[in-house]
Write a protein that holds these residues in place. Structure first.
Motif, PDB file in Angstrom:
ATOM      1  N   THR A 183       0.832  -1.244  -0.318  1.00  0.00           N
ATOM      2  CA  THR A 183      -0.013  -0.357  -0.284  1.00  0.00           C
ATOM      3  C   THR A 183       0.916   0.931  -0.009  1.00  0.00           C
ATOM      4  O   THR A 183       1.882   1.160   0.577  1.00  0.00           O
ATOM      5  CB  THR A 183      -1.005  -0.143   1.546  1.00  0.00           C
ATOM      6  OG1 THR A 183      -2.220  -1.428   1.386  1.00  0.00           O
ATOM      7  CG2 THR A 183      -1.964   1.337   1.288  1.00  0.00           C
ATOM      8  N   THR A 184       0.717   2.253  -1.420  1.00  0.00           N
ATOM      9  CA  THR A 184       1.477   3.502  -1.167  1.00  0.00           C
ATOM     10  C   THR A 184       0.116   4.301  -0.667  1.00  0.00           C
ATOM     11  O   THR A 184      -1.095   4.123  -1.071  1.00  0.00           O
ATOM     12  CB  THR A 184       2.044   3.780  -2.518  1.00  0.00           C
ATOM     13  OG1 THR A 184       0.920   3.539  -3.358  1.00  0.00           O
ATOM     14  CG2 THR A 184       3.391   2.432  -3.051  1.00  0.00           C
ATOM     15  N   ILE A 185       0.803   5.549  -1.247  1.00  0.00           N
ATOM     16  CA  ILE A 185      -0.074   7.291  -0.807  1.00  0.00           C
ATOM     17  C   ILE A 185       0.016   7.623  -2.223  1.00  0.00           C
ATOM     18  O   ILE A 185       0.417   7.523  -2.653  1.00  0.00           O
ATOM     19  CB  ILE A 185       0.270   7.970   0.559  1.00  0.00           C
ATOM     20  CG1 ILE A 185       0.323   6.790   1.517  1.00  0.00           C
ATOM     21  CG2 ILE A 185      -0.362   8.823   0.258  1.00  0.00           C
ATOM     22  CD1 ILE A 185      -1.097   6.564   2.216  1.00  0.00           C
ATOM     23  N   THR A 189      -3.641  -0.031  -2.843  1.00  0.00           N
ATOM     24  CA  THR A 189      -2.573  -1.109  -2.773  1.00  0.00           C
ATOM     25  C   THR A 189      -2.533  -2.324  -3.935  1.00  0.00           C
ATOM     26  O   THR A 189      -3.931  -2.373  -4.766  1.00  0.00           O
ATOM     27  CB  THR A 189      -3.314  -2.120  -1.564  1.00  0.00           C
ATOM     28  OG1 THR A 189      -4.017  -1.403  -0.607  1.00  0.00           O
ATOM     29  CG2 THR A 189      -3.219  -3.315  -1.675  1.00  0.00           C
ATOM     30  N   ILE A 190      -1.275  -3.187  -4.146  1.00  0.00           N
ATOM     31  CA  ILE A 190      -0.757  -3.680  -4.950  1.00  0.00           C
ATOM     32  C   ILE A 190      -0.834  -5.244  -4.238  1.00  0.00           C
ATOM     33  O   ILE A 190      -0.224  -5.472  -3.423  1.00  0.00           O
ATOM     34  CB  ILE A 190      -0.771  -3.419  -6.158  1.00  0.00           C
ATOM     35  CG1 ILE A 190       1.186  -3.137  -5.718  1.00  0.00           C
ATOM     36  CG2 ILE A 190      -1.023  -1.668  -6.402  1.00  0.00           C
ATOM     37  CD1 ILE A 190       2.023  -2.842  -6.806  1.00  0.00           C
ATOM     38  N   GLU A 191      -1.123  -6.180  -5.694  1.00  0.00           N
ATOM     39  CA  GLU A 191      -0.876  -7.850  -5.162  1.00  0.00           C
ATOM     40  C   GLU A 191       0.314  -7.340  -5.701  1.00  0.00           C
ATOM     41  O   GLU A 191       0.733  -7.165  -6.862  1.00  0.00           O
ATOM     42  CB  GLU A 191      -2.129  -8.393  -5.520  1.00  0.00           C
ATOM     43  CG  GLU A 191      -1.080 -10.170  -5.353  1.00  0.00           C
ATOM     44  CD  GLU A 191      -1.862 -10.692  -6.199  1.00  0.00           C
ATOM     45  OE1 GLU A 191      -3.264 -10.951  -4.733  1.00  0.00           O
ATOM     46  OE2 GLU A 191      -1.924 -11.406  -6.863  1.00  0.00           O
ATOM     47  N   ILE A 192       1.994  -7.933  -5.096  1.00  0.00           N
ATOM     48  CA  ILE A 192       2.854  -8.033  -6.158  1.00  0.00           C
ATOM     49  C   ILE A 192       3.915  -9.241  -5.254  1.00  0.00           C
ATOM     50  O   ILE A 192       4.145  -9.607  -4.273  1.00  0.00           O
ATOM     51  CB  ILE A 192       3.968  -6.678  -5.661  1.00  0.00           C
ATOM     52  CG1 ILE A 192       4.893  -6.694  -6.776  1.00  0.00           C
ATOM     53  CG2 ILE A 192       3.875  -6.070  -4.654  1.00  0.00           C
ATOM     54  CD1 ILE A 192       5.573  -5.145  -7.608  1.00  0.00           C
ATOM     55  N   TRP A 193       5.061  -9.800  -6.132  1.00  0.00           N
ATOM     56  CA  TRP A 193       5.616 -10.760  -5.767  1.00  0.00           C
ATOM     57  C   TRP A 193       6.725  -9.528  -5.585  1.00  0.00           C
ATOM     58  O   TRP A 193       7.239  -8.852  -5.648  1.00  0.00           O
ATOM     59  CB  TRP A 193       6.433 -10.710  -6.739  1.00  0.00           C
ATOM     60  CG  TRP A 193       5.323 -12.284  -7.638  1.00  0.00           C
ATOM     61  CD1 TRP A 193       3.773 -12.933  -7.073  1.00  0.00           C
ATOM     62  CD2 TRP A 193       5.892 -12.478  -8.621  1.00  0.00           C
ATOM     63  NE1 TRP A 193       3.501 -13.472  -7.834  1.00  0.00           N
ATOM     64  CE2 TRP A 193       4.889 -13.669  -9.621  1.00  0.00           C
ATOM     65  CE3 TRP A 193       7.181 -12.594  -9.655  1.00  0.00           C
ATOM     66  CZ2 TRP A 193       4.881 -14.713 -10.520  1.00  0.00           C
ATOM     67  CZ3 TRP A 193       7.149 -13.635 -11.193  1.00  0.00           C
ATOM     68  CH2 TRP A 193       6.487 -14.492 -11.814  1.00  0.00           C
ATOM     69  N   PHE A 194       7.853 -10.363  -4.263  1.00  0.00           N
ATOM     70  CA  PHE A 194       8.594  -9.884  -3.433  1.00  0.00           C
ATOM     71  C   PHE A 194       9.795 -11.694  -3.139  1.00  0.00           C
ATOM     72  O   PHE A 194       8.891 -12.762  -3.005  1.00  0.00           O
ATOM     73  CB  PHE A 194       7.873  -9.383  -2.262  1.00  0.00           C
ATOM     74  CG  PHE A 194       7.534 -10.976  -0.477  1.00  0.00           C
ATOM     75  CD1 PHE A 194       8.016 -11.016   0.100  1.00  0.00           C
ATOM     76  CD2 PHE A 194       6.573 -10.878  -1.128  1.00  0.00           C
ATOM     77  CE1 PHE A 194       7.947 -12.354   0.909  1.00  0.00           C
ATOM     78  CE2 PHE A 194       5.538 -11.657  -0.230  1.00  0.00           C
ATOM     79  CZ  PHE A 194       6.765 -12.983   0.863  1.00  0.00           C
ATOM     80  N   ALA A 195      10.158 -11.044  -2.337  1.00  0.00           N
ATOM     81  CA  ALA A 195      11.944 -11.802  -1.850  1.00  0.00           C
ATOM     82  C   ALA A 195      11.812 -11.268  -0.377  1.00  0.00           C
ATOM     83  O   ALA A 195      11.750 -10.264  -0.206  1.00  0.00           O
ATOM     84  CB  ALA A 195      12.784 -12.333  -2.285  1.00  0.00           C
ATOM     85  N   ALA A 196      11.822 -12.050   0.383  1.00  0.00           N
ATOM     86  CA  ALA A 196      12.650 -11.801   2.229  1.00  0.00           C
ATOM     87  C   ALA A 196      14.126 -11.845   2.540  1.00  0.00           C
ATOM     88  O   ALA A 196      14.846 -12.974   1.908  1.00  0.00           O
ATOM     89  CB  ALA A 196      11.558 -12.295   3.127  1.00  0.00           C
ATOM     90  N   HIS A 197      14.406 -10.805   3.302  1.00  0.00           N
ATOM     91  CA  HIS A 197      15.938 -10.770   3.375  1.00  0.00           C
ATOM     92  C   HIS A 197      15.728 -10.092   4.833  1.00  0.00           C
ATOM     93  O   HIS A 197      16.015  -8.362   4.708  1.00  0.00           O
ATOM     94  CB  HIS A 197      16.689 -10.174   2.312  1.00  0.00           C
ATOM     95  CG  HIS A 197      18.183 -10.439   2.114  1.00  0.00           C
ATOM     96  ND1 HIS A 197      18.822 -11.782   2.576  1.00  0.00           N
ATOM     97  CD2 HIS A 197      19.265  -9.942   3.133  1.00  0.00           C
ATOM     98  CE1 HIS A 197      19.663 -11.725   2.616  1.00  0.00           C
ATOM     99  NE2 HIS A 197      20.514 -10.751   3.045  1.00  0.00           N
TER     100      HIS A 197
END
Length: 122
Positions: A17-19, A28-36
């Motif tokens: 969620t961005t403003i 709000t968008i649905e998006i791929w991510f990777a966590a580190h």
């Protein structure tokens, strides 16, 4: 409170969620991510033309929902270097086995973004 996102590393996507830069309203968008660590890495195939990237450039404070947990964070555009390479590698490695498409071009050409997560929203 320490942010612990490793439990969500295998989630298929997150909600960012961005403003809105014009409206001032949440987007709000649905998006791929990777966590580190406590950072999420995202790739924008639309590079800096994507609305969510334009929004976060103007207002880098964002929220990210992982499963049922929502976190506050600070977004950063990555430039060429070690962290940019890490972002591309881990997002590519996460989604290549899940996709029937060749993600090499997307991984190489996208704009890499980091979101440093701070606190869970209660």
């Amino acid at each position: 409170m320490q942010v612990d996102i490793q439990n969500f590393a295998d989630e298929d996507f997150c909600y960012l969620t961005t403003i809105g830069r014009r409206s001032g309203k949440p987007h709000t968008i649905e998006i791929w991510f990777a966590a580190h660590g406590t950072t999420l890495y995202l790739l924008s195939g639309g590079r800096d033309k994507a609305d969510w990237v334009k929004n976060m450039r103007q207002q880098p404070a964002v929220q990210v929902k992982l499963a049922t947990h929502t976190y506050t964070g600070q977004a950063r555009i990555l430039t060429a270097g070690t962290e940019d390479e890490l972002a591309r590698q881990i997002v590519f490695a996460k989604y290549t086995p899940r996709s029937t498409d060749d993600l090499t071009g997307w991984s190489n050409d996208s704009l890499a973004v980091a979101i440093d997560l701070h606190n869970e929203v209660q």
